[in-house]
Design a protein around this motif. Structure first.
Motif, PDB file in Angstrom:
ATOM      1  N   GLU A   1       0.816  -1.215   0.000  1.00  0.00           N
ATOM      2  CA  GLU A   1       0.000   0.000   0.000  1.00  0.00           C
ATOM      3  C   GLU A   1       0.848   1.262   0.000  1.00  0.00           C
ATOM      4  OE1 GLU A   1      -0.318  -2.475   1.981  1.00  0.00           O
ATOM      5  OE2 GLU A   1      -2.301  -3.364   1.622  1.00  0.00           O
ATOM      6  N   THR A   2       1.943   1.252   0.763  1.00  0.00           N
ATOM      7  CA  THR A   2       2.819   2.444   0.815  1.00  0.00           C
ATOM      8  C   THR A   2       3.376   2.767  -0.557  1.00  0.00           C
ATOM      9  OG1 THR A   2       3.404   1.900   3.091  1.00  0.00           O
ATOM     10  CG2 THR A   2       4.857   3.420   1.919  1.00  0.00           C
TER      11      THR A   2
ATOM     12  N   PHE B   1       2.154   1.835  -3.481  1.00  0.00           N
ATOM     13  CA  PHE B   1       1.089   2.166  -4.433  1.00  0.00           C
ATOM     14  C   PHE B   1       0.602   3.594  -4.242  1.00  0.00           C
ATOM     15  CE2 PHE B   1      -3.284   2.267  -5.936  1.00  0.00           C
ATOM     16  CZ  PHE B   1      -3.200   1.614  -7.153  1.00  0.00           C
ATOM     17  N   PHE B   2       0.256   3.930  -3.001  1.00  0.00           N
ATOM     18  CA  PHE B   2      -0.379   5.239  -2.788  1.00  0.00           C
ATOM     19  C   PHE B   2       0.628   6.394  -2.721  1.00  0.00           C
ATOM     20  CE2 PHE B   2      -3.706   2.320  -1.213  1.00  0.00           C
ATOM     21  CZ  PHE B   2      -4.757   2.751  -1.988  1.00  0.00           C
ATOM     22  N   ASN B   3       1.885   6.091  -2.397  1.00  0.00           N
ATOM     23  CA  ASN B   3       2.873   7.167  -2.298  1.00  0.00           C
ATOM     24  C   ASN B   3       3.738   7.315  -3.548  1.00  0.00           C
ATOM     25  OD1 ASN B   3       2.025   7.760   0.287  1.00  0.00           O
ATOM     26  ND2 ASN B   3       3.542   6.415   1.246  1.00  0.00           N
TER      27      ASN B   3
ATOM     28  N   ARG C   1       5.124   8.504  -7.022  1.00  0.00           N
ATOM     29  CA  ARG C   1       5.020   9.827  -7.670  1.00  0.00           C
ATOM     30  C   ARG C   1       4.464   9.720  -9.076  1.00  0.00           C
ATOM     31  NH1 ARG C   1      10.459  13.074  -6.363  1.00  0.00           N
ATOM     32  NH2 ARG C   1       9.155  14.721  -7.259  1.00  0.00           N
TER      33      ARG C   1
ATOM     34  N   TYR D   1      -2.503   2.339 -11.064  1.00  0.00           N
ATOM     35  CA  TYR D   1      -3.927   1.983 -11.054  1.00  0.00           C
ATOM     36  C   TYR D   1      -4.096   0.472 -11.103  1.00  0.00           C
ATOM     37  CZ  TYR D   1      -3.443   0.936 -16.009  1.00  0.00           C
ATOM     38  OH  TYR D   1      -3.051   0.386 -17.202  1.00  0.00           O
TER      39      TYR D   1
ATOM     40  N   GLN E   1      -8.945   0.814  -8.501  1.00  0.00           N
ATOM     41  CA  GLN E   1      -8.165   1.527  -7.495  1.00  0.00           C
ATOM     42  C   GLN E   1      -7.107   2.366  -8.212  1.00  0.00           C
ATOM     43  OE1 GLN E   1      -7.960   3.217  -4.838  1.00  0.00           O
ATOM     44  NE2 GLN E   1      -8.264   1.444  -3.437  1.00  0.00           N
ATOM     45  N   CYS E   2      -6.771   3.482  -7.606  1.00  0.00           N
ATOM     46  CA  CYS E   2      -5.724   4.353  -8.192  1.00  0.00           C
ATOM     47  C   CYS E   2      -5.109   5.180  -7.076  1.00  0.00           C
ATOM     48  CB  CYS E   2      -6.296   5.222  -9.290  1.00  0.00           C
ATOM     49  SG  CYS E   2      -7.619   6.312  -8.741  1.00  0.00           S
ATOM     50  N   ASN E   3      -3.951   5.761  -7.354  1.00  0.00           N
ATOM     51  CA  ASN E   3      -3.297   6.590  -6.341  1.00  0.00           C
ATOM     52  C   ASN E   3      -3.549   8.073  -6.629  1.00  0.00           C
ATOM     53  OD1 ASN E   3      -1.692   6.982  -8.521  1.00  0.00           O
ATOM     54  ND2 ASN E   3       0.245   6.490  -7.524  1.00  0.00           N
ATOM     55  N   GLU E   4      -3.113   8.899  -5.687  1.00  0.00           N
ATOM     56  CA  GLU E   4      -3.354  10.347  -5.794  1.00  0.00           C
ATOM     57  C   GLU E   4      -2.602  10.943  -6.976  1.00  0.00           C
ATOM     58  OE1 GLU E   4      -5.300  13.704  -4.851  1.00  0.00           O
ATOM     59  OE2 GLU E   4      -5.520  11.769  -3.837  1.00  0.00           O
TER      60      GLU E   4
ATOM     61  N   ILE F   1     -10.243  10.480  -5.811  1.00  0.00           N
ATOM     62  CA  ILE F   1     -10.171   9.120  -6.351  1.00  0.00           C
ATOM     63  C   ILE F   1     -11.566   8.623  -6.719  1.00  0.00           C
ATOM     64  CG2 ILE F   1      -9.591   6.723  -5.756  1.00  0.00           C
ATOM     65  CD1 ILE F   1      -7.346   7.772  -4.030  1.00  0.00           C
TER      66      ILE F   1
END
Length: 776
Positions: free
Chosen positions: A125-126, A128-130, A132, A136, A146-149, A160
């Protein structure tokens, strides 16, 4: 690892690889990647696995995963090539394994995939979501699960949740065929790397992304797509700009090439514009780069001989070593001149020349521009110019009109024979502007004469202006004045000639014609008056000539006769002083010394008078001889050294003529006689300080300068330097000289074809400059 992978060898190969990338890539090696490449030396040498520090450095590059992998693969290939070239292949397998392991680790961290033999350092998770870059998980049908910021910001959505409602194929892809291609690769291979496509953001703007994705099967027969989107819009724009810049550079290069060709043609034209030989020389090997047609004609060479001809081939071997040192010095000075060197043509003819060498530098290096001035041609030009001046002087002396030549400073430089005969004054008198001014009979013309001179020098000339001048006999002569510009020798600015047409005979003829009109008796009376006046003038001239010869002969005879008893008196005085020296008192000895000194002064004045009379009578003639200028000056300056100097006065001689090859044709005896008179004046009027005599060259002429720190010349006589018997107020009443010294010096220099100039200030000393002749 073996010694082949020592830090030293690895560092060398890494530096060579970086240097190759920097020279080959358009934008060079970015600083972030430079740091990564240099740090790999330690990892490879110690066989250390990739750690968090290296991962952070890779993240700081802001490159996509695909670009990171590409750069590592590229670096690996270059390093392996270096090792193979060095013959060090023992550790190749370890190097290849390290890079493969590193690339797998980076890929797993970016995608979240975990293999059986390797687990992630950080939770999925770290990563994927962090991350740069946009990441997805989507369904096969085209919906984000699912996708990241980072992906939300890339596509321009607010959250999201908003992005999860998007239809990927319809809302993002500009061309649906691109998604079909991507799915086809996934179903066939299970992955699709570096898929470039254009997508539409929420605000309608279009961007470009680089997509890497793979197909994931999970229990329950479900399939998902996991992918990474890297926004390469800026890179594509930079690539476009780079391509545009390259095209612009190519265009500029073409324009520069055309400009160079144009400049080359202009340079060739400039070379050909010189009438004397000019060539371009490479200062490193002295090969001749190019030359003009005048060089080809003078040195008898053709353009085909350019590749075989060296600059040193143009000179004698014994001259080249000296010339080499001088030419090498021109690289520092920028410009240099070489005088009096012998050039050798292709058919071994020799001629004297002067060289003018200039250094021209640009981005392509330096070239020497060498101008060759043929001194034999200059000598011919000078001879022709001298003959032209001589012919002009003879012509001006014979033309039936008066001529006065004025230099640019307003001084009189030329008076012709006709004007001297008309006015009856000497050449020396008429060469003084103040004297000429006094000849005007009309007050307004006399007062405006100096103003007229300035107008004529500015180019405001007159034609047929009527003036009246008074001759030495008192007769009023009428002239028409015409002025024309004229360049005197060695003068940059033009002066002018004043042409005086004598209209007095015409006026007398008009008077006769008027008398004839009044009647025969008046005409006959006027004619008899003119005839009687002509006879009187003729008789007066004859008497003056006889009187002058008689006076001159009488003076010379009288002086010679007087010198005999004076020598006798001086001899007996010397004998009496020796015989009575023991019986004379101190006061009597001082009286005898005064008598001897006065007798010596009297003899000196008599000899000076005889010298002046002989010069006036034309009895002294120069005897020209060719001699070396330096040796002649050394001997002359030592020979004229004063035997006695006043207390507190020092004497210095300086010979600045250094070359032993310079020759001069002159009469050394006349130079010595003139210089002694100048030195006598310097010794007489200098009571403290120094007297200096210097010989030097200027404008191909030999000059002598006599400088003293004496009391200077009285301003009252500075306009009459060279007149006989001219003395200042402080000198009048002096019994040891006649005031003939400078007049005699001027006569000697006239015989030698030289010149003299005097600069003096009261109480500040005097400088006498003497030009004794031109170098041969």
């Amino acid at each position: 690892m073996s010694t082949a992978l020592s830090p030293h060898n690895l560092k060398k190969w890494v530096e060579q690889t970086i240097e190759a990338f920097a020279s080959r890539d358009v934008i060079g090696v970015p600083p972030a990647w430079m740091k990564i490449y240099q740090s790999l030396t330690d990892y490879l040498a110690g066989n250390l696995p990739i750690d968090q520090n290296l991962l952070w450095m890779l993240e700081n590059t802001e490159d996509s995963l695909a670009d990171v992998i590409y750069q590592l693969q590229r670096f690996k290939n270059a390093l392996v090539a270096q090792m193979i070239e060095a013959g060090e292949t023992d550790e190749l397998q370890n190097i290849l394994a390290w890079f493969d392991h590193t690339i797998v680790t980076i890929s797993e961290k970016a995608s979240g995939k975990v293999t059986r033999s390797h687990s992630l350092i950080e939770p999925y998770e770290t990563i994927f979501f962090n991350a740069r870059d946009g990441m997805y998980i989507s369904s096969i049908e085209g919906k984000f699960l699912q996708c990241n910021e980072a992906l939300v910001q890339m596509l321009g959505f607010d959250s999201i949740e908003d992005l999860l409602n998007v239809d990927i194929e319809q809302d993002l892809y500009l061309e649906s065929e691109e998604r079909a291609i991507m799915l086809d690769h996934l179903f066939r291979d299970g992955f699709f790397d570096h898929h470039e496509f254009r997508f539409r953001c929420r605000n309608g703007s279009v961007k470009t992304a680089l997509e890497s994705c793979y197909l994931v099967d999970v229990p329950g027969d479900r399939r998902f797509i996991v992918g990474v989107l890297v926004d390469i819009t800026r890179e594509k724009e930079a690539e476009r700009k780079a391509n545009d810049f390259v095209k612009l550079l190519e265009q500029k290069a073409m324009e520069a090439h055309l400009q160079v060709k144009s400049l080359r043609r202009r340079a060739d034209s400039l070379l050909q514009a010189y009438s004397h030989p000019v060539l371009l020389v490479n200062p490193k090997n002295f090969r001749i780069h190019d030359w003009n047609q005048a060089f080809s004609r003078r040195f008898k060479v053709t353009k085909k001989q350019k590749i075989h001809l060296s600059f040193r081939d143009l000179f004698r071997p014994e001259d080249w070593m000296d010339l080499f040192d001088q030419v090498s010095g021109s690289l520092q000075h920028g410009h240099y001149q070489v005088h009096r060197i012998t050039c050798v043509t292709h058919n071994d003819d020799m001629f004297p020349a002067d060289l003018s060498i200039s250094v021209h530098s640009d981005s392509d290096g330096s070239l020497l521009l060498v101008e060759i001035i043929d001194r034999s041609e200059l000598a011919q030009l000078k001879d022709g110019l001298a003959r032209a001046h001589l012919n002009l002087e003879k012509l001006l002396d014979r033309v039936p009109l008066g001529v006065l030549g004025f230099k640019p400073d307003g001084s009189v430089a030329l008076v012709n024979r006709y004007l001297l005969d008309c006015l009856g004054y000497s050449d020396r008198s008429l060469k003084r502007v103040s004297f000429v001014t006094e000849l005007f009979t009309r007050d307004e013309q006399r007062l405006k004469f100096n103003k007229y001179i300035r107008r004529f020098l500015r180019g405001e000339h007159v034609h047929n202006q009527e003036i009246e001048l008074k001759s030495k006999s008192g007769e009023i002569l009428h002239f028409y004045l015409d002025t024309v510009p004229y360049h005197f020798e060695a003068e940059e600015q033009p002066g002018f000639l004043a042409l005086l047409t004598n209209r007095t005979p015409q006026m007398r003829l008009e008077e006769l014609l008027r008398a004839q009109a009044e009647g025969p008796e008046a005409f006959e009376r006027e004619y008899r008056v003119l005839e009687e006046r002509l006879e009187q003038v003729s008789e007066t001239c004859t008497q003056l000539e006889k009187s002058g010869d008689i006076n001159r002969n009488f003076s010379e005879t009288l002086i010679r006769k007087i010198k005999i008893p004076i020598h006798v008196i001086m001899g007996y005085t010397s004998l009496l002083r020796k015989d009575l020296e023991a019986t004379l008192t101190a006061e009597q000895k001082e009286d005898v010394a005064i008598v001897e000194e006065q007798i010596n002064n009297l003899l000196t004045m008599l000899e000076t008078a005889v010298e002046f009379l002989q010069l006036q009578a034309g009895k002294i003639h120069p005897l020209q001889e060719i001699c070396g200028a330096r040796v002649m000056l050394d001997e002359l300056l030592e020979r004229i050294r004063p035997t006695r100097l006043p207390n507190g006065v020092t004497y210095h001689i300086v010979n600045n003529v250094l070359s032993l090859d310079l020759k001069i044709s002159t009469d050394v005896h006349l130079i010595e006689m003139a210089l002694r008179h100048v030195l006598d004046n310097a010794v007489r009027f200098t009571v403290s300080g120094k007297i200096e005599v210097e010989g030097y060259l200027e404008r191909d002429a030999l000059w002598l300068a006599v400088r003293d720190t004496g009391k200077g010349i009285d301003p009252a006589v500075q306009d009459h330097f060279f007149e006989p018997f001219a003395q200042g107020a402080a000198d009048r009443g002096g019994k040891d000289h006649l005031g003939l010294g400078l007049a005699i010096v001027r006569e000697y220099l006239n015989l030698l074809g030289g010149d003299i100039d005097i600069q003096s200030k009261p109480e500040a000393g005097t400088t006498v400059l003497i030009r004794v002749g031109q170098l041969g």
